[in-house]
Design an enzyme around this catalytic site. Structure first.
Site, mmCIF file in Angstrom:
data_model
loop_
_atom_site.group_PDB
_atom_site.id
_atom_site.type_symbol
_atom_site.label_atom_id
_atom_site.label_comp_id
_atom_site.label_asym_id
_atom_site.label_seq_id
_atom_site.Cartn_x
_atom_site.Cartn_y
_atom_site.Cartn_z
ATOM 1 N N PRO A 158 0.814 -1.224 0.000
ATOM 2 C CA PRO A 158 0.000 0.000 0.000
ATOM 3 C C PRO A 158 0.848 1.276 0.000
ATOM 4 O O PRO A 158 0.330 2.359 -0.271
ATOM 5 C CB PRO A 158 -0.821 -0.095 1.286
ATOM 6 C CG PRO A 158 -0.770 -1.530 1.686
ATOM 7 C CD PRO A 158 0.546 -2.045 1.189
ATOM 8 N N GLU A 177 3.228 -8.460 8.392
ATOM 9 C CA GLU A 177 3.150 -6.992 8.381
ATOM 10 C C GLU A 177 3.961 -6.398 7.233
ATOM 11 O O GLU A 177 3.989 -5.178 7.052
ATOM 12 C CB GLU A 177 3.640 -6.418 9.710
ATOM 13 C CG GLU A 177 2.885 -6.929 10.941
ATOM 14 C CD GLU A 177 1.383 -6.711 10.845
ATOM 15 O OE1 GLU A 177 0.972 -5.579 10.528
ATOM 16 O OE2 GLU A 177 0.628 -7.677 11.076
ATOM 17 N N ARG A 236 -2.321 -8.897 -20.690
ATOM 18 C CA ARG A 236 -3.338 -8.704 -21.731
ATOM 19 C C ARG A 236 -2.969 -7.585 -22.699
ATOM 20 O O ARG A 236 -3.576 -7.467 -23.769
ATOM 21 C CB ARG A 236 -4.721 -8.493 -21.122
ATOM 22 C CG ARG A 236 -4.856 -7.304 -20.218
ATOM 23 C CD ARG A 236 -6.061 -7.442 -19.308
ATOM 24 N NE ARG A 236 -7.275 -7.763 -20.060
ATOM 25 C CZ ARG A 236 -7.900 -6.930 -20.883
ATOM 26 N NH1 ARG A 236 -7.438 -5.703 -21.051
ATOM 27 N NH2 ARG A 236 -8.977 -7.290 -21.534
ATOM 28 N N ASP A 275 -10.804 -1.237 -24.498
ATOM 29 C CA ASP A 275 -11.054 -1.362 -23.062
ATOM 30 C C ASP A 275 -11.233 -0.003 -22.414
ATOM 31 O O ASP A 275 -10.704 0.996 -22.893
ATOM 32 C CB ASP A 275 -9.866 -2.048 -22.366
ATOM 33 C CG ASP A 275 -9.873 -3.534 -22.597
ATOM 34 O OD1 ASP A 275 -10.893 -4.053 -23.052
ATOM 35 O OD2 ASP A 275 -8.836 -4.161 -22.308
HETATM 36 C C1 4GT Z 1 -2.572 -4.004 0.177
HETATM 37 C C2 4GT Z 1 -1.929 -3.933 -1.037
HETATM 38 C C3 4GT Z 1 -0.799 -4.755 -1.230
HETATM 39 C C4 4GT Z 1 -1.035 -5.575 0.930
HETATM 40 C C5 4GT Z 1 -2.421 -2.985 -2.069
HETATM 41 C C6 4GT Z 1 2.826 -6.599 2.830
HETATM 42 C C7 4GT Z 1 2.201 -7.693 3.635
HETATM 43 C C8 4GT Z 1 1.782 -5.996 1.980
HETATM 44 C C9 4GT Z 1 0.773 -7.766 3.229
HETATM 45 C C10 4GT Z 1 0.658 -6.978 1.983
HETATM 46 N N1 4GT Z 1 -2.128 -4.812 1.140
HETATM 47 N N2 4GT Z 1 -0.375 -5.555 -0.245
HETATM 48 N N3 4GT Z 1 -0.108 -4.744 -2.394
HETATM 49 N N4 4GT Z 1 -3.379 -2.125 -1.744
HETATM 50 N N5 4GT Z 1 -0.605 -6.329 1.935
HETATM 51 O O1 4GT Z 1 -1.969 -3.041 -3.199
#
Ligand code: 4GT
Length: 246
Positions: A89, A116, A154, A169
């Site tokens: 994220p 985490e 794709r 698309d």
């Molecule tokens: C959300 C996204 C992602 C996670 C996203 C590290 C451990 C990240 C769990 C993982 N959450 N990855 N790519 N929104 N969680 O893209």
């Protein structure tokens, strides 16, 4: 294109290569898909891939060494100039423009995290790019990696047939898609728009452009801020809004 995924759950990611468009790209040798499991790079009897976070708090963090060694092993089997992409994220938000950029590469190495996340020093030393799917939390990066792989594959030349071409698309022109209909003509009293039955291809294209512009304006106005609508598009949007208020 050569695609590699470093993950504690490679079997989960490999399903992407077994179905649909990505499966067909693989059958036709337009892509290769391979996997590396950090657990296979552990040296202790328990095959430990995680440890407690410095500073305390809940959850675990992926250890540096098994992930670093998995990334190094996979890099040795991939073409030069394949970026190592960590899904999280905290990354740049993925969009169609990013998919196009990635589709021009000889290959990509994806790292899917668990728990985490990974030790921050891995990002500094072993990751070239961090990508996010948006502002939400997943329990692992695998599904995010699969989404990016699907969006990129794709776009590769020869993957989609003429009748399913990516050119039409949504987002290829920065707009949402127009509505779609198939048989029957009437469902629960709701008719297919007449123009789609007219056989007039110019009128149909015009109607679809109008719908794409109108829906983008109503649902995702920020998309239009990124575009410089030409006069034709401005007329179509005005028509859409007029029809909308009738
Ligand atoms: C959300 C996204 C992602 C996670 C996203 C590290 C451990 C990240 C769990 C993982 N959450 N990855 N790519 N929104 N969680 O893209």
């Amino acid at each position: 294109m050569h695609i590699a995924v470093v993950s504690l759950f490679p079997e989960m990611v490999s399903t992407i290569g077994e179905y649909g468009v990505v499966g067909r790209a693989r059958d036709r040798n337009l892509i290769t898909l391979e996997y590396e499991n950090p657990r296979d790079h552990t040296t202790d009897v328990h095959r430990t891939v995680d440890d407690r976070p410095y500073g305390g708090g809940p959850g675990m963090v992926m250890k540096f060494q098994p992930v670093a060694d998995a990334l190094t092993a996979v890099k040795g089997r991939m073409p030069e100039a394949c970026p190592r992409v960590y899904l999280s994220p905290q990354g740049q938000v993925f969009d169609q423009a990013m998919a196009k950029r990635l589709a021009a590469l000889p290959g990509i190495i994806f790292l899917a995290g668990r728990y985490e996340g990974i030790d921050e020093r891995l990002i500094k030393t072993h990751i070239d790019e961090e990508i996010s799917l948006g502002d939400f939390v997943l329990s692992g990066g695998e599904i995010a990696a699969m989404a990016v792989i699907d969006a990129v594959v794709r776009l590769l030349p020869g993957v989609l047939g003429d009748d399913e071409s990516a050119a039409q698309d949504s987002f290829m022109d920065g707009l949402l898609d127009h509505p779609h209909y198939t048989r029957p003509e009437v469902i629960e009293g709701k008719r297919v728009p007449d123009v789609l039955l007219s056989g007039n291809h110019a009128e149909i294209a015009r109607w679809r452009n109008k719908q794409a512009l109108g829906r983008s304006y109503l649902r995702r106005p920020e998309l239009l801020d990124e575009l410089d609508l030409n006069v034709e598009q401005q007329v179509l949007l005005d028509e859409f809004l007029k029809e909308q208020s009738q």
